[in-house]
Write an enzyme that holds these catalytic residues in place. Structure first.
Site, short mmCIF file in Angstrom:
data_model
loop_
_atom_site.label_atom_id
_atom_site.label_comp_id
_atom_site.label_asym_id
_atom_site.label_seq_id
_atom_site.Cartn_x
_atom_site.Cartn_y
_atom_site.Cartn_z
N ASN A 374 0.84 -1.20 0.00
CA ASN A 374 0.00 0.00 0.00
C ASN A 374 0.88 1.25 0.00
O ASN A 374 1.70 1.42 0.91
CB ASN A 374 -0.89 0.03 1.25
CG ASN A 374 -1.77 1.27 1.29
OD1 ASN A 374 -2.72 1.39 0.51
ND2 ASN A 374 -1.44 2.21 2.16
N GLU A 375 0.70 2.07 -0.99
CA GLU A 375 1.41 3.37 -1.06
C GLU A 375 2.88 3.23 -0.70
O GLU A 375 3.43 4.08 0.00
CB GLU A 375 0.73 4.39 -0.14
CG GLU A 375 -0.71 4.65 -0.52
CD GLU A 375 -1.29 5.90 0.14
OE1 GLU A 375 -0.70 6.40 1.11
OE2 GLU A 375 -2.34 6.36 -0.34
N ASN A 429 -5.21 4.72 -4.57
CA ASN A 429 -5.83 5.46 -3.47
C ASN A 429 -5.92 6.92 -3.93
O ASN A 429 -4.88 7.52 -4.22
CB ASN A 429 -4.95 5.44 -2.22
CG ASN A 429 -4.75 4.03 -1.66
OD1 ASN A 429 -5.47 3.11 -2.01
ND2 ASN A 429 -3.78 3.88 -0.76
N TYR A 435 -7.78 15.81 0.33
CA TYR A 435 -6.44 16.39 0.49
C TYR A 435 -6.07 17.30 -0.67
O TYR A 435 -5.18 18.13 -0.57
CB TYR A 435 -5.38 15.29 0.55
CG TYR A 435 -5.44 14.43 1.78
CD1 TYR A 435 -5.37 14.99 3.04
CD2 TYR A 435 -5.56 13.06 1.67
CE1 TYR A 435 -5.42 14.20 4.18
CE2 TYR A 435 -5.61 12.25 2.80
CZ TYR A 435 -5.55 12.83 4.05
OH TYR A 435 -5.61 12.05 5.15
N TRP A 509 -12.69 4.67 2.24
CA TRP A 509 -11.76 4.77 3.36
C TRP A 509 -12.42 5.68 4.38
O TRP A 509 -12.50 6.86 4.15
CB TRP A 509 -10.40 5.34 2.92
CG TRP A 509 -9.40 5.23 4.03
CD1 TRP A 509 -9.01 6.21 4.90
CD2 TRP A 509 -8.69 4.05 4.42
NE1 TRP A 509 -8.11 5.71 5.80
CE2 TRP A 509 -7.89 4.39 5.53
CE3 TRP A 509 -8.67 2.72 3.94
CZ2 TRP A 509 -7.07 3.46 6.18
CZ3 TRP A 509 -7.85 1.82 4.59
CH2 TRP A 509 -7.06 2.20 5.69
N LYS A 530 -12.40 9.50 8.99
CA LYS A 530 -13.00 9.28 7.68
C LYS A 530 -14.05 8.16 7.69
O LYS A 530 -14.58 7.78 6.64
CB LYS A 530 -11.91 8.96 6.64
CG LYS A 530 -10.97 10.13 6.41
CD LYS A 530 -10.11 9.98 5.19
CE LYS A 530 -9.11 11.11 5.10
NZ LYS A 530 -8.04 11.05 6.12
#
Ligand code: GCB
Length: 744
Positions: A374-375, A429, A435, A509, A530
């Site tokens: 992930n990321e 994502n 953001y 998310w 969130k």
């Protein structure tokens, strides 16, 4: 025969374990009595400040272990965070690195007079070896899942093959769904002179170890519509006698993913639409009970999701079982997240966490994909990282031929990055609308990617925005943290998905608010807000109900903004989410209007009287009611205080006045340079820091160490691109002009 005894109760716990260099042989009065599951971070891991206790702590317990001469004893730990060292009667019996998988220790050689003094050092200190290293969640320490004592004949289905069951079941369903070959493989300890007897659906087969049993016209495991499970019984026979026995529940299903048409379950289109979940909850951290797991599943079923991403690590095996039973398709993953470590030990850790996940969770029909990362490029993209990812991908394929691999990439990964071609299916994502950018940027980004890479199966592994129940707004704005903006954002996302069949998956998310001790956002310390549901699982936010309206068949009506009680305008708009065709609004006992519609029902210009008003939404037998209060004074608690990060003011870049072309003079910096490179120059560092300061103080964005590390790897231009359409072109020109003044 195998006997499993739960050992959760009556442990002794010593928090400041690091001070002790000797293995404890007994607990004294300094030790606290605790039951498992347990964590020492349940409170300090959720209160913000990024100062939760990370240490090596001890757990101690004495057990009697009665063994026949042909038996052995194992301790089974289902989750110890994050490094566990197990001592039995003062001798080191095992070490396990990784806070999320099951491991077992054969304690037979260490037993003394039928007793085991168990001392476990659970260690969640910072280290340079075990993932996760940096992530947006609290790394709770402790023995936070069950511990069992297993006594078993020396011949048994393997207990020490990577914490797995010792039996793996692979259902192979024919194309016409009429026949399934159930491939069974066993791993046996003490195999000499043994046979295995399998019983399934009225058939019994005896073999030397492996078998294929055919089911004609099998009942399919068909997602949330019919999650049918078969039970396979495996008996290990020695000298004509059963010496070990276990059962495996499995499902017969097949799935495929098409880059144009999305996900298919049992040959029919089955778009995966769902949520993500972290395993913690208020005041408990990761030390949650079976009832807590069950409550989570109930809520996920209520919202109507058909898939769940169990982020960002291996979850409790019981939770995968609940997903099997609920028919939820699961994305399972390891905590290879945020920042890559280029060492041999860290590489080995990714491989062992992956191996354990695949082997331990293999039989769950709900799991359809293995997530390898992930990321992970938030740090830097290097050849070593790419190798690590490819090796993880190959490992999954080697261990499991039946499931595709996947990966969640961060927004800034360019479309043509080789990261996008490692796994079988891919997801991003994206936080456009929170953001960066705005919510309407999501659709075009997805379409563009799909147009340019029509053969890549694309999903959305994360999207979401904060929603804090205290804040309310008639005119919701991005980053106002209000319940209303969160609901609006999700309405838009659901509209975006409705016309994009090519998306094999989408994951909100997050289903639940969760602890992230490093956070301080929206006036709430230590929490990521969130969730569609609060951290304590008590309140479903408005956004929960827009999903329920889209996904669930259980009829309901829900009045939005019920916590926005005190209103100052005599006329107000009321919004109702519902999956009924028609909703009537009754205000102070009188019908206001009946509206026909689809999911969102708007009642505009509702007149309120001074003081208390009752508002009721009705559809057939279903009702929802709330009270609103008309007052003269605005309720200030509805707006985030400036000191706590109010974003309602103008953004600094909106006020910038810059024009001209972008220039890239030799010997000077520009937006084409990487943030990290610019920061190596003293003037460059001052400039970047001043920008960070501006963003934190004026945009009230919390720039974490992780985010900063990530930014260092990108050019300034790329950072701007992440900002999307929300950032005006003048800002880019202005920043470039400032950089042009700094000599390299
Ligand atoms: C992400 C991460 C997730 C964070 C989330 C957020 O991209 O994968 O772990 O919690 O963003 O809320 O910022």
């Amino acid at each position: 025969m195998r006997k499993i005894t739960n050992l959760n109760s009556d442990w002794y716990f010593l928090k400041d374990g690091t001070k002790k260099d000797k293995t404890p042989r007994r607990a004294n009065k300094k030790w606290e009595q605790v039951n498992l599951p347990h964590t020492w971070n349940n409170m300090d891991g959720q209160d913000g400040g990024f100062d939760f206790y990370r240490g090596a702590c001890w757990y101690f317990k004495t057990v009697k272990v009665e063994l026949e001469s042909d038996e052995e004893a194992y301790l089974e730990f289902q989750g110890v965070s994050s490094i566990a060292t197990v001592f039995i009667n003062g001798k080191k019996a095992g070490v396990h690195k990784g806070g999320f998988s099951t491991f077992r220790v054969n304690i037979t050689p260490y037993l003394k007079r039928g007793k085991a003094k168990i001392a476990v050092m659970a260690d969640n200190r910072e280290n340079k070896e075990v993932y996760p290293q940096t992530a947006d969640f609290t790394f709770f320490g402790g023995i936070y899942r069950d511990v069992n004592l297993i006594t078993v004949n020396k011949s048994h289905f393997a207990l020490d093959y990577c914490g797995g069951k010792g039996v793996s079941v692979t259902p192979k369903l024919s194309d016409d769904l009429k026949k399934a070959d159930i491939e069974i493989n066993t791993y046996i300890t003490g195999k000499a002179d043994t046979k295995v007897e399998f019983s399934l659906d009225g058939q019994t087969v005896t073999t030397d170890g492996d078998a294929v049993i055919t089911l004609e016209n099998p009942t399919l495991w068909d997602g949330i519509d019919n999650p049918y499970l078969y039970t396979l019984t495996c008996r290990l026979i020695k000298n004509g006698e059963a010496v070990d026995e276990l059962t495996v529940d499995f499902g017969v299903r097949k799935f495929s993913v098409d880059s144009e048409k999305g996900f298919f379950l049992n040959n029919r289109p089955y778009p995966l639409r769902g949520v993500s979940r972290h395993q913690d909850r208020l005041d408990k951290g990761w030390a949650i009970s079976k009832a807590d797991h069950e409550e989570d599943i109930k809520l996920v079923r209520e919202v109507g999701a058909n898939t769940i991403r169990l982020a960002h690590y291996q979850h409790d095996d019981y939770f995968y079982t609940l997903c099997d039973r609920a028919g939820l398709l699961v994305w399972a993953e390891i905590p290879f997240i945020s920042v890559f470590m280029p060492t041999k030990e860290a590489y080995d850790n990714t491989m062992s966490q992956m191996r354990e996940l695949v082997i331990q969770a293999y039989n769950h029909p709900s799991i359809f994909t293995w997530g390898i990362a992930n990321e992970i490029t938030i740090g830097e993209e290097t050849p070593e990282l790419i190798k690590n990812l490819k090796d993880l991908n190959d490992l999954c394929h080697k261990l499991d031929k039946s499931r595709p691999t996947t990966m969640a990439n961060v927004t800034m990964v360019p479309e043509d990055s080789q990261l996008n071609t490692i796994t079988d299916i891919l997801a991003y994502n994206h936080y456009f609308g929170w953001y960066m950018g705005c919510v309407d940027d999501n659709g075009p980004w997805l379409d563009n990617f799909h147009k340019n890479y029509p053969n890549i199966c694309l999903g959305l592994s994360e999207y979401g925005c904060e929603g804090i129940l205290a804040y309310h707004n008639d005119n919701p704005q991005m980053q106002d943290y209000s319940e209303e903006y969160q609901a609006y954002y999700h309405e838009k996302m659901l509209e975006t998905f409705a016309t994009r069949d090519y998306l094999w998956s989408t994951y909100v998310w997050n289903m639940f608010d969760f602890a992230s001790d490093m956070r301080d956002e929206g006036g709430v310390k230590g929490r990521n807000n969130k969730g569609l549901v609060t951290f304590d699982r008590k309140i479903k936010k408005d956004s929960f109900f827009i999903y329920k309206a889209y996904w669930s068949e259980e009829k309901f009506v829900h009045l939005c903004s019920r916590r926005y009680v005190n209103r100052t305008s005599e006329t107000t708009d009321i919004k109702v989410y519902s999956n009924c065709d028609e909703v009537t609004l009754i205000v102070n006992g009188e019908e206001f209007a009946t509206v026909k519609g689809d999911k969102i029902f708007r009642f505009e210009g509702v007149v309120l009287k001074q003081g208390k008003n009752t508002v009721k939404a009705v559809s057939g037998d279903l009702t929802d009611e709330m009270e609103l209060n008309l007052t003269d004074t605005p309720d200030e608690s509805y707006v985030l205080k400036v000191s706590e990060g109010d974003n309602s003011g103008k953004n600094w870049f909106d006020t910038l006045d810059a024009s001209g072309d972008l220039e890239f003079p030799d010997g000077y910096f520009s937006i084409k340079d990487k943030v990290g490179e610019i920061m190596k120059n003293p003037d460059g560092e001052v400039f970047i820091n001043s920008m960070v300061e501006k963003i934190t103080s004026e945009l009230h964005m919390n720039i974490s160490k992780g985010m900063m590390n990530m930014a260092k790897g990108f050019t300034v231009e790329k950072v701007f691109d992440m900002g999307g359409s929300r950032i005006p072109p003048e800002a880019k020109i202005w920043v470039n002009q400032q950089l042009n003044k700094i000599k390299k």
